[in-house]
Design an enzyme around this catalytic site. Sequence first.
Site, PDB file in Angstrom:
ATOM      1  N   GLU A  60       0.813  -1.219   0.000  1.00 23.83           N
ATOM      2  CA  GLU A  60       0.000   0.000   0.000  1.00 23.83           C
ATOM      3  C   GLU A  60       0.849   1.272   0.000  1.00 23.83           C
ATOM      4  O   GLU A  60       0.337   2.364  -0.282  1.00 23.83           O
ATOM      5  CB  GLU A  60      -0.916   0.018   1.232  1.00 23.83           C
ATOM      6  CG  GLU A  60      -1.997  -1.051   1.233  1.00 23.83           C
ATOM      7  CD  GLU A  60      -3.136  -0.742   0.274  1.00 23.83           C
ATOM      8  OE1 GLU A  60      -3.076   0.299  -0.414  1.00 23.83           O
ATOM      9  OE2 GLU A  60      -4.075  -1.552   0.210  1.00 23.83           O
ATOM     10  N   GLU A 106       7.769 -21.851   7.863  1.00 20.46           N
ATOM     11  CA  GLU A 106       8.116 -20.965   8.977  1.00 20.46           C
ATOM     12  C   GLU A 106       9.120 -21.585   9.934  1.00 20.46           C
ATOM     13  O   GLU A 106       9.665 -20.897  10.796  1.00 20.46           O
ATOM     14  CB  GLU A 106       6.863 -20.585   9.758  1.00 20.46           C
ATOM     15  CG  GLU A 106       6.231 -21.746  10.514  1.00 20.46           C
ATOM     16  CD  GLU A 106       5.047 -21.275  11.357  1.00 20.46           C
ATOM     17  OE1 GLU A 106       5.123 -21.448  12.586  1.00 20.46           O
ATOM     18  OE2 GLU A 106       4.079 -20.752  10.794  1.00 20.46           O
TER      19      GLU A 106
END
Length: 297
Positions: free
Chosen positions: A83, A114
């Site tokens: 953004e 992960e």
Amino acid sequence: MNLGTLVSETRNPQTMDLDALPTPELVKRFNEQDTLVAEAVKATLPDVARAVDAAAAALKSGGRIIYMGAGTSGRLGVLDASECPPTFGVPHGLVVGLIAGGPGALLKAVEGAEDCQQAGEDDLVALNLQEQDLVVGLAASGRTPYVIGGLRYARQSGCTTVAVSCNPDSPIAREANIAISPVVGPEALTGSTRLKSGTAQKMVLNMISTGAMVKFGKVYQNLMVDMKATNVKLVDRACRMVVEATGIGREEAEALLKQTDFEVKPAILMALTGLDAAAAREKLAAHQGFLRAALEH
């Protein structure tokens, strides 16, 4: 580590009967839990402020803001990073989001990604990490190996590091210069940290990126004056920003924006000082893009 002892993994006594509730009561319980998030974040504001200043310092020194996380945490970092170019007019790559397992993990979970500390380091090496960069590790649990590996490598490389976790005194907090730990309590759905924990992390990231961009000269008053006007809605917003910042009429604002290729900052400076577009851009450059400074000096 016994994961069952983590606050984010314990059962919430207020939601033990979710599967027996009528829908209105079900959503009420979720909403009641969500109201706790802002207060948990409020308790961390001094640490968030330190992170904002560190992020701004990174940008001013030619560095980047790099988020890294797994699962929901990784997706939130990618979301915030993506953004920044349209909102603040910064180049792609100035704010970076890394997710364990790579871009494919945005849409589909990459099991086990992960759990590798080396992968966190490798992803930063691939970005050609520099000591001016700020690395922000995100993990609701606070113990994700991918994030620990990345933060450890970043500190060894001389970077300032930030850890955002929703458990107190977490392993990632111990790897970072700045630890932000909004403890939101047990999730409404046990262990589902995309809920309150995800909301808290999003709130923190909003403040880090937006605060850093304010300090980097991308905001005037509360207007996103470096926004890229790339569609009809944003062209209209650009016009309204010039009108609101200067008090001139819309037609005059549109005329000025056409002279600046719809760049808002020089248009505002032109309206308030009488400079032409070239001189307005030159004055902004002399003040490192800070519109308020250009107006006051």
